[in-house]
Motif scaffolding. Structure first.
Motif, PDB file in Angstrom:
ATOM      1  N   LEU A 107       0.947  -1.153  -0.054  1.00 43.74           N
ATOM      2  CA  LEU A 107      -0.085   0.105  -0.077  1.00 43.74           C
ATOM      3  C   LEU A 107       0.957   1.367  -0.053  1.00 43.74           C
ATOM      4  O   LEU A 107       1.876   1.274   0.741  1.00 43.74           O
ATOM      5  CB  LEU A 107      -0.956  -0.045   1.420  1.00 43.74           C
ATOM      6  CG  LEU A 107      -2.196  -0.921   1.261  1.00 43.74           C
ATOM      7  CD1 LEU A 107      -2.864  -0.914   2.513  1.00 43.74           C
ATOM      8  CD2 LEU A 107      -3.315  -0.749   0.114  1.00 43.74           C
ATOM      9  N   ALA A 108       0.793   2.352  -0.847  1.00 37.38           N
ATOM     10  CA  ALA A 108       1.345   3.515  -1.036  1.00 37.38           C
ATOM     11  C   ALA A 108       0.469   4.740  -1.159  1.00 37.38           C
ATOM     12  O   ALA A 108      -0.680   4.488  -1.620  1.00 37.38           O
ATOM     13  CB  ALA A 108       2.249   3.334  -2.092  1.00 37.38           C
ATOM     14  N   LYS A 109       0.813   5.816  -0.627  1.00 34.40           N
ATOM     15  CA  LYS A 109       0.065   6.949  -0.786  1.00 34.40           C
ATOM     16  C   LYS A 109       0.546   7.495  -2.202  1.00 34.40           C
ATOM     17  O   LYS A 109       1.526   7.620  -2.700  1.00 34.40           O
ATOM     18  CB  LYS A 109       0.669   8.034   0.139  1.00 34.40           C
ATOM     19  CG  LYS A 109       0.151   7.554   1.500  1.00 34.40           C
ATOM     20  CD  LYS A 109       0.778   8.845   2.702  1.00 34.40           C
ATOM     21  CE  LYS A 109       0.111   8.461   3.962  1.00 34.40           C
ATOM     22  NZ  LYS A 109       0.528   9.625   4.862  1.00 34.40           N
ATOM     23  N   ASP A 115      -4.056  11.317   3.143  1.00 30.40           N
ATOM     24  CA  ASP A 115      -3.546   9.930   3.774  1.00 30.40           C
ATOM     25  C   ASP A 115      -4.111   8.609   3.126  1.00 30.40           C
ATOM     26  O   ASP A 115      -4.006   7.496   3.607  1.00 30.40           O
ATOM     27  CB  ASP A 115      -3.916   9.804   5.134  1.00 30.40           C
ATOM     28  CG  ASP A 115      -3.288  10.763   5.830  1.00 30.40           C
ATOM     29  OD1 ASP A 115      -2.149  11.174   5.518  1.00 30.40           O
ATOM     30  OD2 ASP A 115      -3.797  11.350   7.088  1.00 30.40           O
ATOM     31  N   ASN A 116      -4.935   8.697   1.871  1.00 34.65           N
ATOM     32  CA  ASN A 116      -5.390   7.699   1.407  1.00 34.65           C
ATOM     33  C   ASN A 116      -4.227   6.862   0.615  1.00 34.65           C
ATOM     34  O   ASN A 116      -3.332   7.296  -0.021  1.00 34.65           O
ATOM     35  CB  ASN A 116      -6.370   8.167   0.017  1.00 34.65           C
ATOM     36  CG  ASN A 116      -7.594   8.866   0.570  1.00 34.65           C
ATOM     37  OD1 ASN A 116      -8.137   8.386   1.969  1.00 34.65           O
ATOM     38  ND2 ASN A 116      -8.324   9.685  -0.098  1.00 34.65           N
ATOM     39  N   MET A 117      -4.494   5.548   0.900  1.00 32.04           N
ATOM     40  CA  MET A 117      -3.338   4.650   0.254  1.00 32.04           C
ATOM     41  C   MET A 117      -4.090   3.643  -0.876  1.00 32.04           C
ATOM     42  O   MET A 117      -5.247   3.166  -0.686  1.00 32.04           O
ATOM     43  CB  MET A 117      -2.745   3.889   1.531  1.00 32.04           C
ATOM     44  CG  MET A 117      -2.178   4.613   2.683  1.00 32.04           C
ATOM     45  SD  MET A 117      -1.504   3.723   3.678  1.00 32.04           S
ATOM     46  CE  MET A 117       0.072   3.437   2.753  1.00 32.04           C
ATOM     47  N   SER A 118      -3.225   3.388  -1.809  1.00 34.86           N
ATOM     48  CA  SER A 118      -3.639   2.496  -2.877  1.00 34.86           C
ATOM     49  C   SER A 118      -2.844   1.357  -3.126  1.00 34.86           C
ATOM     50  O   SER A 118      -1.786   1.373  -2.601  1.00 34.86           O
ATOM     51  CB  SER A 118      -3.485   3.217  -4.370  1.00 34.86           C
ATOM     52  OG  SER A 118      -4.490   4.552  -4.289  1.00 34.86           O
ATOM     53  N   GLN A 155      -3.327  -4.337   4.113  1.00 35.65           N
ATOM     54  CA  GLN A 155      -3.803  -3.554   5.012  1.00 35.65           C
ATOM     55  C   GLN A 155      -3.291  -3.848   6.482  1.00 35.65           C
ATOM     56  O   GLN A 155      -2.908  -3.004   7.373  1.00 35.65           O
ATOM     57  CB  GLN A 155      -5.261  -3.311   4.979  1.00 35.65           C
ATOM     58  CG  GLN A 155      -5.687  -2.555   3.800  1.00 35.65           C
ATOM     59  CD  GLN A 155      -7.312  -2.975   3.438  1.00 35.65           C
ATOM     60  OE1 GLN A 155      -7.896  -3.825   4.047  1.00 35.65           O
ATOM     61  NE2 GLN A 155      -7.769  -1.762   2.965  1.00 35.65           N
ATOM     62  N   GLU A 158       0.125  -2.851   7.292  1.00 35.65           N
ATOM     63  CA  GLU A 158       0.118  -1.454   7.690  1.00 35.65           C
ATOM     64  C   GLU A 158      -0.072  -1.146   9.034  1.00 35.65           C
ATOM     65  O   GLU A 158       0.519  -0.328   9.682  1.00 35.65           O
ATOM     66  CB  GLU A 158      -0.701  -0.734   6.844  1.00 35.65           C
ATOM     67  CG  GLU A 158       0.121  -0.584   5.208  1.00 35.65           C
ATOM     68  CD  GLU A 158       1.150   0.080   5.241  1.00 35.65           C
ATOM     69  OE1 GLU A 158       1.455   1.138   5.923  1.00 35.65           O
ATOM     70  OE2 GLU A 158       2.146  -0.659   4.305  1.00 35.65           O
TER      71      GLU A 158
END
Length: 264
Positions: A107-109, A115-118, A155, A158
Motif C-alpha cells: 500500500l502506498a500514498k 492519507d489515502n493509500m492505494s 492493510q 500497515e
C-alpha cells in the motif's frame, strides 16, 4: 551490519505502479517456489506481531540510526543469507517475514496531500503480469477474491507497522536502546572472536532499572513479552554464525579456509 531500508523505495522494490482495472484487466499473479528477491538480503524488517514466531528462527535486532526498525537477521553480513540459496530456494522450513511475503504488492500514498493509500505493485517483478495462467486480479472490472485478500494482507501489515512504530517509540522514550555488540568464538583453536556491531539492542541494565508502575503498564499492553522475545532471540546469533561457516559464507568461513590452507 543492520542498516535500515532505503528511504526512496522500500527494500526489494525497484519501482511502484498502482494496480487498476483499466491497465491490468487481464493480468494475473502467480505463485513460485523460489524467492530470489530475498536470497541476498541478510536483514528484513519485522513487525512486533511476528516476534513470537520469528524469535524461534532469527535474531531480532533494531537498525542503527535515529529511526530504528526491528529486523530479522537471516545472516550476519551484507549479502549473506543462510536460509535461502542464491536462486531463492529455501534451505529449510523457516518463518518468512510478512514484509517479504507481501512482495510484489504494498500500500502506498499516491497523493501527499491526503492519507489515502492505494494497492500498488513492483512492475519489474515476474510475479504479476499478462499471463495465461495464474490467479486473476480482476473480473469484469472488479477486484477478484484473490485481489481482495492481497489488499487485506497489506492493510493488516500497515496496521502491524503502526503498532511496531509505537513499540519502538516506547523503547526510545525509556532510553532502552543501545548500540549492540556480540562476540562469537569460532570454535577452533583461535583465541580471537568475531565481533558483530552496527545494530541496536535493548540495554538489559537499564531494563532492570525500569520502575514498577511502568513495567506493569508494559505487561498489560503486551510490550514486555516483545522485549523478552527480542532478548531471547539474540542467542540465535551463534546459530546463524555456525550456519554461515557450514555453508561457506561470510568472513568466518573465509578465515576457516585460510587457516586450513596454512595447516596444509
Amino acid at each position: 551490519m543492520a542498516s535500515a531500508p532505503q528511504a526512496n523505495l522500500p527494500l526489494f522494490y525497484k519501482d511502484l505502479t498502482p494496480l487498476n482495472s483499466r491497465d491490468h484487466a487481464n493480468w494475473r499473479s502467480k505463485s513460485v517456489d523460489k524467492a530470489p528477491w530475498i536470497a541476498q538480503q541478510h536483514a528484513i524488517p519485522l513487525t512486533t506481531d511476528e516476534f513470537a514466531q520469528a524469535q524461534r528462527h532469527f535474531p531480532i535486532v533494531f537498525s542503527s540510526g535515529d529511526n530504528p526498525v526491528p529486523l530479522a537477521l537471516l545472516g550476519l553480513h551484507e549479502g549473506v543469507n543462510v536460509f535461502f540459496k542464491d536462486d531463492g530456494e529455501a534451505l529449510e522450513d523457516a518463518y518468512v517475514p510478512a514484509y517479504a511475503r507481501r512482495y510484489p504488492f504494498l500500500l502506498a500514498k499516491l497523493d501527499a496531500k491526503n492519507d489515502n493509500m492505494s494497492l500498488c505493485f513492483d512492475p519489474s517483478s515476474d510475479l504479476i503480469g499478462d499471463f495465461k495462467e495464474g490467479r486473476e486480479l480482476f473480473k469484469e472490472s472488479e477486484p477478484t477474491e484473490h485481489t481482495q485478500e492481497v489488499l487485506q494482507f497489506c492493510q493488516r501489515f500497515e496496521e502491524a507497522g503502526r503498532r511496531t512504530q509505537n513499540f519502538v517509540e516506547e523503547l526510545k522514550k525509556a532510553d532502552l536502546l543501545m548500540d549492540g555488540e556480540v562476540a562469537i568464538q569460532r570454535g577452533d583453536d583461535s583465541d580471537k572472536p568475531f565481533i558483530y556491531r552496527g545494530f541496536q539492542m535493548i540495554n538489559q541494565d537499564k531494563l532492570r532499572e525500569v520502575r514498577g508502575d511502568l513495567l506493569r503498564t508494559w505487561n498489560q499492553s503486551g510490550m514486555l513479552p516483545l522485549i523478552f522475545a527480542h532478548l531471547f532471540s539474540l542467542d540465535r546469533m551463534r546459530v546463524i554464525f555456525a550456519k554461515q561457516v557450514e555453508q561457506g559464507k561470510g568472513p568466518a568461513a573465509e578465515a576457516a579456509k585460510s587457516d586450513a590452507k596454512k595447516k596444509n
